[in-house]
Design a protein around this motif. Sequence first.
Motif, PDB file in Angstrom:
ATOM      1  N   THR A   3       1.053  -1.520   0.490  1.00  0.00           N
ATOM      2  CA  THR A   3       0.084   0.186  -0.216  1.00  0.00           C
ATOM      3  C   THR A   3       0.707   1.214  -0.227  1.00  0.00           C
ATOM      4  N   ILE A   4      -0.413   2.410  -0.648  1.00  0.00           N
ATOM      5  CA  ILE A   4       0.703   3.647  -0.241  1.00  0.00           C
ATOM      6  C   ILE A   4       1.890   3.767   0.920  1.00  0.00           C
ATOM      7  N   GLU A   5       0.740   3.403   2.233  1.00  0.00           N
ATOM      8  CA  GLU A   5       1.292   3.822   3.674  1.00  0.00           C
ATOM      9  C   GLU A   5       2.304   3.088   4.139  1.00  0.00           C
ATOM     10  N   THR A   6       2.508   2.025   3.616  1.00  0.00           N
ATOM     11  CA  THR A   6       3.577   1.448   3.662  1.00  0.00           C
ATOM     12  C   THR A   6       5.038   1.460   2.986  1.00  0.00           C
ATOM     13  N   ILE A   7       4.910   1.388   1.529  1.00  0.00           N
ATOM     14  CA  ILE A   7       5.836   2.622   0.947  1.00  0.00           C
ATOM     15  C   ILE A   7       6.261   3.624   1.526  1.00  0.00           C
ATOM     16  N   ARG A   8       5.818   4.234   2.153  1.00  0.00           N
ATOM     17  CA  ARG A   8       5.928   6.018   2.921  1.00  0.00           C
ATOM     18  C   ARG A   8       7.026   5.531   4.124  1.00  0.00           C
ATOM     19  N   VAL A   9       6.343   4.113   4.807  1.00  0.00           N
ATOM     20  CA  VAL A   9       6.865   4.076   5.912  1.00  0.00           C
ATOM     21  C   VAL A   9       8.202   3.161   5.911  1.00  0.00           C
ATOM     22  N   LEU A  10       8.087   2.721   4.915  1.00  0.00           N
ATOM     23  CA  LEU A  10       9.323   2.322   3.892  1.00  0.00           C
ATOM     24  C   LEU A  10      10.339   3.229   4.146  1.00  0.00           C
ATOM     25  N   ALA A  11      10.299   4.018   3.408  1.00  0.00           N
ATOM     26  CA  ALA A  11      11.200   5.111   2.527  1.00  0.00           C
ATOM     27  C   ALA A  11      11.378   5.994   3.365  1.00  0.00           C
ATOM     28  N   ALA A  12      10.419   6.304   4.993  1.00  0.00           N
ATOM     29  CA  ALA A  12      10.473   7.095   5.759  1.00  0.00           C
ATOM     30  C   ALA A  12      12.263   6.329   6.423  1.00  0.00           C
ATOM     31  N   SER A  13      11.471   5.170   6.551  1.00  0.00           N
ATOM     32  CA  SER A  13      12.464   4.252   7.315  1.00  0.00           C
ATOM     33  C   SER A  13      14.378   4.220   6.726  1.00  0.00           C
ATOM     34  N   VAL A  14      14.049   3.891   5.912  1.00  0.00           N
ATOM     35  CA  VAL A  14      15.446   3.582   4.839  1.00  0.00           C
ATOM     36  C   VAL A  14      16.392   5.392   4.732  1.00  0.00           C
ATOM     37  N   ILE A  15      15.261   6.842   5.042  1.00  0.00           N
ATOM     38  CA  ILE A  15      16.082   7.902   4.336  1.00  0.00           C
ATOM     39  C   ILE A  15      16.306   7.642   6.196  1.00  0.00           C
ATOM     40  N   ALA A  16      15.934   7.459   7.209  1.00  0.00           N
ATOM     41  CA  ALA A  16      16.171   7.885   8.572  1.00  0.00           C
ATOM     42  C   ALA A  16      17.811   6.924   8.411  1.00  0.00           C
ATOM     43  N   VAL A  17      17.810   5.977   7.932  1.00  0.00           N
ATOM     44  CA  VAL A  17      19.364   5.053   8.251  1.00  0.00           C
ATOM     45  C   VAL A  17      20.102   5.829   7.441  1.00  0.00           C
ATOM     46  N   VAL A  18      19.655   6.493   6.408  1.00  0.00           N
ATOM     47  CA  VAL A  18      20.662   7.189   5.891  1.00  0.00           C
ATOM     48  C   VAL A  18      21.005   8.680   6.338  1.00  0.00           C
ATOM     49  N   VAL A  19      20.303   8.702   7.213  1.00  0.00           N
ATOM     50  CA  VAL A  19      21.013  10.466   7.648  1.00  0.00           C
ATOM     51  C   VAL A  19      21.591   9.562   9.220  1.00  0.00           C
ATOM     52  N   THR A  20      21.258   8.890   9.564  1.00  0.00           N
ATOM     53  CA  THR A  20      22.090   8.508  10.780  1.00  0.00           C
ATOM     54  C   THR A  20      23.487   7.954  10.526  1.00  0.00           C
ATOM     55  N   VAL A  21      23.008   6.629   9.379  1.00  0.00           N
ATOM     56  CA  VAL A  21      23.809   6.125   9.401  1.00  0.00           C
ATOM     57  C   VAL A  21      25.170   6.777   8.364  1.00  0.00           C
ATOM     58  N   GLY A  22      24.555   6.815   6.958  1.00  0.00           N
ATOM     59  CA  GLY A  22      25.733   7.190   5.647  1.00  0.00           C
ATOM     60  C   GLY A  22      26.072   9.269   6.515  1.00  0.00           C
ATOM     61  N   ILE A  23      24.770   9.801   6.421  1.00  0.00           N
ATOM     62  CA  ILE A  23      26.006  11.191   6.919  1.00  0.00           C
ATOM     63  C   ILE A  23      26.713  11.339   8.347  1.00  0.00           C
ATOM     64  N   ALA A  24      25.615  10.482   9.166  1.00  0.00           N
ATOM     65  CA  ALA A  24      26.397  11.014  10.661  1.00  0.00           C
ATOM     66  C   ALA A  24      27.553  10.126  11.154  1.00  0.00           C
ATOM     67  N   ARG A  25      27.428   8.832   9.564  1.00  0.00           N
ATOM     68  CA  ARG A  25      28.984   8.071  10.355  1.00  0.00           C
ATOM     69  C   ARG A  25      30.082   8.183   8.934  1.00  0.00           C
ATOM     70  N   PHE A  26      28.860   7.940   8.345  1.00  0.00           N
ATOM     71  CA  PHE A  26      30.263   7.719   7.343  1.00  0.00           C
ATOM     72  C   PHE A  26      31.091   8.468   6.598  1.00  0.00           C
ATOM     73  N   SER A  27      30.386   9.523   6.402  1.00  0.00           N
ATOM     74  CA  SER A  27      30.616  10.808   6.333  1.00  0.00           C
ATOM     75  C   SER A  27      32.216  11.456   6.367  1.00  0.00           C
ATOM     76  N   TYR A  28      32.605  11.171   7.802  1.00  0.00           N
ATOM     77  CA  TYR A  28      33.865  10.408   8.700  1.00  0.00           C
ATOM     78  C   TYR A  28      34.990  10.016   7.566  1.00  0.00           C
ATOM     79  N   THR A  29      34.053   9.208   7.059  1.00  0.00           N
ATOM     80  CA  THR A  29      35.308   8.398   6.110  1.00  0.00           C
ATOM     81  C   THR A  29      35.896   9.005   4.635  1.00  0.00           C
ATOM     82  N   PRO A  30      35.249   9.841   4.298  1.00  0.00           N
ATOM     83  CA  PRO A  30      35.889  10.812   3.306  1.00  0.00           C
ATOM     84  C   PRO A  30      36.851  12.093   3.483  1.00  0.00           C
ATOM     85  N   MET A  31      36.024  12.808   4.670  1.00  0.00           N
ATOM     86  CA  MET A  31      36.846  13.399   5.508  1.00  0.00           C
ATOM     87  C   MET A  31      38.366  13.358   6.156  1.00  0.00           C
ATOM     88  N   ILE A  32      38.864  11.707   6.413  1.00  0.00           N
ATOM     89  CA  ILE A  32      39.532  12.232   7.243  1.00  0.00           C
ATOM     90  C   ILE A  32      40.911  12.748   6.395  1.00  0.00           C
TER      91      ILE A  32
END
Length: 394
Positions: A3-32
């Motif tokens: 359903t549209i609701e399920t897709i939105r919930v999954l998308a929100a969760s994936v984006i949250a991982v991108v922010v909290t892991v990709g941005i907050a954690r992995f950005s340090y690797t290329p910044m070194i």
Amino acid sequence: MKTIETIRVLAASVIAVVVTVGIARFSYTPMIPEMVEALGLSQSVVGMLATVNYAGYLTGALLITRISDLDLKVKLYQLGLVVAVVSTVLMGFTSNVWLWFALRFVSGLGTSAGMLLGAGLLMSWLIKNNEKSELGVFFSGIGLGIVLTAVLAQLIKGPFSWDQQWVIYGLVGLALLVPAWRWMPDYRACALPRTGGKAGSDERSRFIVILQLAYFCAGVGYVVTATFLVAIAESIPGLSGHGWLIWLVAGLSATPACWLWDVFTRRWGQWTALYLAYTLNAVSILMLIVDTSMVSVMLSAVVYGASFIGIVSMMLAMVGRVFPENPSRPMSRLTFSYGIAQMLAPAVVGYLADVEGNYTNGLWLTLLVMAIGVGVLHLARRAKGREAEPALSG
């Protein structure tokens, strides 16, 4: 068809991982390299910044094991999203090492909230709404985060200074927070009844302890490659200066792999899938030992990205199904073991590399640990008993 609701919930969760892991954690690797070149940071400071980030992540995982109140989990999850963005932006507003340590520690707390609380809340929502209790889509956010930081690093490292780059990473995270927050469901309505008596709890406790040992081994396999893959690539004349590309390949491989492992699990079962993922992870390490050509290193990155993300996704989804009344707690216990491995293994392998001048014996040791992990995984399967594997919902 979701359903549209399920897709939105999954998308929100994936984006949250991108922010909290990709941005907050992995950005340090290329910044070194950017920070080392601009500020002349020592390798000890570089290493400590990574260590305190892991320490924050581990602290968050440990705290989450003590939390059972659903309302508090939701509030901390939302706070973690904000902390991930703010701690990233503020890295560009100071050059004080002690403030950096504090910010990276807080960033680690935000990562644990996004990963562990986010996974647990999503699992509860999926079960409550009669969706497949799989987390492959959720963990694809890790691969997307790697890809995002690798590509963004190449775009901004020329025109912008190191401090401006940190701010840009944070602003990208802020922009991603908008859909993540807007599409977030009311997780407070997803509480599930507690199950199992004392005997069942004791049995499941033994199971989770053995599974923690198996996951510790997987953590060694993950972090040694994550830490030294780029260094190995940079040591090869044909790949010098292209370490970021190897990291990008690993991220591109990891992104769809979560979903593919879910498909494999449905067809062949979760234990068979885990055995295969552990074996492939070991193969990726072996490839770095026997052949350091460009083709071999690139292929190793592909196999590594596909296998490590599958182990993370399937392990956490498994304990989420076994402990549906409070999935974040066992997920955090597993992650704590994984995190201990992330703190210990690079130090051991790095020491061996300093002493011997290469990574060969360190990689052989990692390969041995992964082999032990397969054996411990089998013990966990036996500890689970002769009961049928939990059916995947949906």
